[in-house]
Each structure stands twice: as structure tokens, then as C-alpha cells.
Design an enzyme around this catalytic site. Structure first.
Site, PDB file in Angstrom:
ATOM      1  N   CYS A 304       5.941   2.733   5.771  1.00  0.00           N
ATOM      2  CA  CYS A 304       5.716   4.050   5.171  1.00  0.00           C
ATOM      3  C   CYS A 304       6.781   5.056   5.580  1.00  0.00           C
ATOM      4  CB  CYS A 304       4.328   4.572   5.528  1.00  0.00           C
ATOM      5  SG  CYS A 304       3.945   4.503   7.288  1.00  0.00           S
ATOM      6  N   GLU A 402       6.776   5.799  -4.297  1.00  0.00           N
ATOM      7  CA  GLU A 402       6.942   4.881  -3.174  1.00  0.00           C
ATOM      8  C   GLU A 402       6.991   3.442  -3.693  1.00  0.00           C
ATOM      9  OE1 GLU A 402       5.231   4.560   1.329  1.00  0.00           O
ATOM     10  OE2 GLU A 402       3.741   4.707  -0.268  1.00  0.00           O
ATOM     11  N   GLY A 475      -0.276  13.088   4.245  1.00  0.00           N
ATOM     12  CA  GLY A 475      -1.465  13.083   5.078  1.00  0.00           C
ATOM     13  C   GLY A 475      -1.508  14.183   6.107  1.00  0.00           C
TER      14      GLY A 475
END
Length: 499
Positions: A304, A402, A475
Site C-alpha cells: 500500500c 491503485e 485512512g
């Protein structure tokens, strides 16, 4: 009891793959290995061959309910939360040493499960996971409240207390690291845990239950349910769960946050990323190219915080593009159990197909594509070759979405302001970086990048004592460091009348 192999895979040990005990994978609930109430099974596939190596239990909502019930009872009635923080810390330190003692076993399971090269499973995944548990075991002794000054005739003090039951839900790319980053601080703080690993990669989570039990974690304090969305949804919606700690996609993270809000659960979510790596003309270009390649091929780009976007100052743009295109051709792609492999297969066919669809679109769009090494000849595994896409438009899906594979986009820029604008111009904000020899520029640009973590003249270096987490759609909340422990604690104030 652990996940087990199917018939017909007996040659895996000769290929360097681990032997998996023959039997039936079960759930770990209340300190016992139990059958799933669904009686359903899920295959675990070796990504390098595309063949099934084992089946594990497919937990359903009733299994999740049983696990949260066990965790709730252990928290409310058991010794763990009431145990002194130092004693909890000693249990975790024992667990870290037990994990180190089984490091090779865990490393081979992780490579079998995910397809990541064995050298990285050993030196990164298992080593970091043991360090994570050890770090929070050591940090536990420092959990303490404080006496507060108040107006007479009152006195006051604060207590730092556990939240309660934690649901730890983790993804497929770093199964053990991302699990211990939640489990370590959660247990150190005195919480109980129900862990649901990714359905594709459950093997090391099941073995971790053995380690924690052997280390002295009481029954019900740590539970594992394997399976897919039904089990995960049940955990998120269960009122017995006080906190959800999740790592995964932004879309799923949004749904978890919304569901958790209905019962006002504590939530930390570490979500997607689209890391920009800025190469300035004054950088050591050879080192910057190595860093850029490492930032996208590590873990086959299933990271990530991958440096999936490279922004290059125009005077050196073509030189960097050429060097990147040449470098990807020499990245060793192959069997994860080959000690020389750097890029293994994707973790599953679904992930491989997603990346391939991006590359097909790039070809149809006429992008400048610099391909890397090809997949191993004759392989039926889930391989994708490292690929560079040059001259990509900022608004394109290749920059904004992504991809989560070994695909690197390259764009030019002319000024520091433009570099920062391009770097910040996505919905994500997990990691970013820059390569420069100018220290003043390094600090100035780092301060302007909207990301939870910024690397300067490196990429991908993490430390269990240094927090990371996202901003924007990547997040909220932090893992690692003392900040990671804080996410699993709450403060209680006690005021006493002295009259």
C-alpha cells in the site's frame, strides 16, 4: 491444529516448500481448535503454481459470534485485562522468542501462502513480526496513568485502560506483519482479540495462535476465524466488539467505518495508497533509479506504500525513463522458494487479472511501455512482469487508481511547486518520497507532501518504533510506535472528595 495439505502435493517439500500436516484446518476459539459451524471449506492456493495446497475452515456469522463471545467473556471475567501490564509484557516477550525459534517454518508458510520471495519472508516479514510483538511487550510496562493537580478538597488521577474486544481484520499482502501490528499493541494494552486474516492467506495466523497460546496468553484472549465477508461483516456489526482495526482497500474501509459508526466502535483503518516518488535533478540519479525500482517491485508491488508514481524533474527525465526501462529487465522474477528471486507471483489470480487489465488498457491507449522480465517459462502461477509506463497523464486511471502490482508510472515536472501539486493530486495520502541532495529542499518539500509517511533518499524503510498511517482516503489512525499502542487504550479519570 493447523491448516493442512490436500493429496497430490507431496512434492512441495522437495521444492523447498513447507510440509503441511495432513488433516482439517479449524478455527481457534476460546483456546480450542473447533470445527466451523458452516462445515464449508476454502482452498488455499500456491500462487506460484496455481494449485491448491490446503483447505481451511470457512467461518460464518455464527462462528464470528462464538469468537466474539469467547473474547468478551475473557475480557470481562478473565485475568488478561486485570493482569499487570508488566506481566502481559512478559507473555508477549515470550511469544516473540517463540516466533523467532520457528522463524523458518513461518517464513516458508508465508511464501507458500502469498508467493513472496523466501528471502523477504525471512528478513522482512517474520523478523519484523517478531520485533513487533517484542516492541509492544516492552512498551507494556510503560502503560500508566497520572495524578492530576486539582482544587482542594479534591484529588484526581487517570487510568489508562483497554478498550475491550478488538476485531483485527487484515489483508493478503503482508499477513503476519499487519496482523502483529494490531495484535501486539491490542494485547499489550489488555484487550482481547478476534483475528480474521485475509481469506487467501490464513496460514501464519493459525500458527500464530499456537505461539501465543504456548507463550501463556489465556484462553479466549486471542481467537482466529478464517473466511470471507460473512465472518468479517459479523465482526464489524457485533455490539460485543469495541474496536475494529482494519487494513485493506479504501472501498471496504469506508463500509467498515460506516458500519462501526452504528454502534460507535473505535476504528483504525489503513487503506489504499498511490505513493509519489519525486526525483529532483540534483539527486544521485543512479541511486534514485535503484530506489524507484525497489519501491515498486518489493512484494511484487502489492504494497500500500509502494512508490507507484515517479515524478522526474524535466532536465533528467529522459535519462531516468531510459534507466528505469533498462533496470526492470534485470529484476529476477521466479519461484518464491528460489533464493535469488526478487519478484514472485501475485498473491492470487484475481489480483493478477486486475493488474493485467491495466496493462492491456495502457497498450490500447498507446502509452510508452517499457516491459521487464517475463514470467518463468511454462509457469501456471500468477505472475506479472515489472512494467514502466512513461508519459502518463495526471488525470489517467494509471495515476489516480491503485493498481497494486509491479507497475510504475513516470511523469515529468518543471518546478518544486508542480512536483508537490502532482504528488498531492490523488485521493490517497499514505506514503510519499523525494530524492535530492539539497537538505533544505528535502525538509521544505517533505513538509508540503500530504502523506502520513515521507521518505527522503530511500523508500520502503520502516521501523516498529516509527508510526505510519494515512490521510485523505488512505485512512486514519496510526500503527507502530507508541502512537500504535495509544489506539488500543482509553483514559478513565477518577476524582475523589477529600472533604
Amino acid at each position: 491444529m493447523t491448516a493442512t495439505t490436500n493429496a497430490g502435493t507431496g512434492n512441495t517439500a522437495q521444492a523447498g516448500r513447507p510440509d503441511i500436516e495432513v488433516g482439517a484446518g479449524r478455527l481457534f476459539i476460546g483456546g480450542q481448535w473447533v470445527d466451523s459451524r458452516t462445515d464449508d471449506r476454502r482452498e488455499v492456493v500456491d500462487p506460484s503454481t496455481g494449485t491448491s495446497v490446503t483447505t481451511v475452515a470457512e467461518a460464518g456469522a455464527d462462528d464470528a459470534e462464538a469468537a466474539t463471545g469467547a473474547a468478551r467473556r475473557a475480557f470481562d471475567e478473565g485475568p488478561w485485562a486485570a493482569m499487570g501490564a508488566r506481566e502481559r509484557g512478559r507473555v508477549l516477550l515470550r511469544a516473540a522468542e517463540l516466533l523467532r525459534g520457528r522463524a523458518e517454518e513461518f517464513a516458508r508458510l508465508e511464501s507458500l501462502d502469498t508467493g513472496k520471495p523466501i528471502v523477504f519472508s525471512r528478513t522482512v516479514d517474520i523478523a519484523t513480526s517478531a520485533e513487533m510483538i517484542e516492541y509492544y511487550g516492552s512498551l507494556a510496562a510503560g502503560i500508566e496513568g497520572a495524578v492530576r493537580s486539582t482544587a482542594a478538597p479534591m484529588m484526581a488521577y487517570t487510568r489508562r485502560e483497554a478498550l475491550g474486544v478488538v476485531a483485527a481484520i487484515t489483508p493478503f499482502n503482508f499477513p503476519l506483519i499487519l496482523s502483529t501490528a494490531k495484535i501486539g499493541p491490542a494485547l499489550a494494552a489488555g484487550n482481547t482479540v478476534v483475528h480474521k486474516p485475509a481469506e487467501e492467506t490464513p496460514l501464519t495466523a493459525l500458527r500464530l495462535a499456537e505461539v501465543l497460546q504456548e507463550a501463556g496468553v489465556p484462553d479466549g484472549v486471542f481467537n482466529v476465524v478464517t473466511g470471507g465477508a460473512p465472518a468479517g461483516d459479523a465482526l464489524v456489526n457485533d455490539p460485543k466488539v469495541d474496536k475494529v482495526a482494519f487494513t485493506g482497500s479504501t472501498a471496504v474501509g469506508r463500509s467498515i467505518a460506516a458500519a462501526a459508526a452504528r454502534t460507535l466502535k473505535h476504528v483504525t483503518v489503513e487503506l489504499g495508497g498511490k505513493g509519489a516518488n519525486i526525483i529532483f535533478a540534483d539527486a544521485d540519479i543512479e541511486a534514485a533509479v535503484r530506489t524507484a525500482i525497489g519501491g515498486i517491485v518489493f512484494n511484487t508491488g502489492q504494497f500500500c506504500m509502494a512508490g507507484s508514481r515517479v515524478l522526474v524533474e524535466r532536465p533528467v527525465y529522459e535519462d531516468v525513463v531510459k534507466a528505469l526501462g533498462e533496470s526492470v529487465q534485470y529484476v529476477p522474477v521466479g519461484d518464491p522458494f528460489d533464493e535469488g528471486t526478487v519478484v514472485g507471483p501475485m498473491a492470487g489470480s484475481r489480483h493478477r487479472d486486475k493488474v493485467r487489465s491495466f496493462l492491456s488498457r495502457a497498450q490500447a491507449d498507446g502509452l510508452r511501455i517499457l516491459g521487464g522480465t517475463s514470467a518463468p517459462e511454462g509457469s501456471s502461477g500468477f505472475y506479472v512482469s515489472p512494467t514502466v509506463l512513461a508519459d502518463v497523464e495526471q488525470s489517467s486511471a494509471y495515476v489516480q487508481e491503485e493498481i497494486f502490482g509491479p507497475v510504475l508510472t513516470v511523469q515529468p515536472f518543471d518546478t518544486d511547486d508542480e512536483a508537490v501539486r502532482l504528488a498531492n493530486d490523488t485521493q490517497f495520502g499514505l506514503a510519499a518520497g523525494l530524492q535530492t541532495s539539497d537538505v533544505t529542499r528535502a525538509h521544505r518539500v517533505a513538509a508540503r507532501l500530504r502523506a502520513g509517511l515521507v521518505w527522503v533518499n530511500t523508500w520502503g524503510v520502516l521501523d516498529v518504533a516509527v508510526p505510519f498511517g494515512g490521510v485523505k482516503q488512505s485512512g486514519y489512525g496510526r500503527e507502530c510506535g507508541p502512537e500504535g499502542l495509544d489506539e488500543y487504550l482509553q483514559t478513565k479519570s477518577v476524582l475523589i472528595s477529600m472533604a
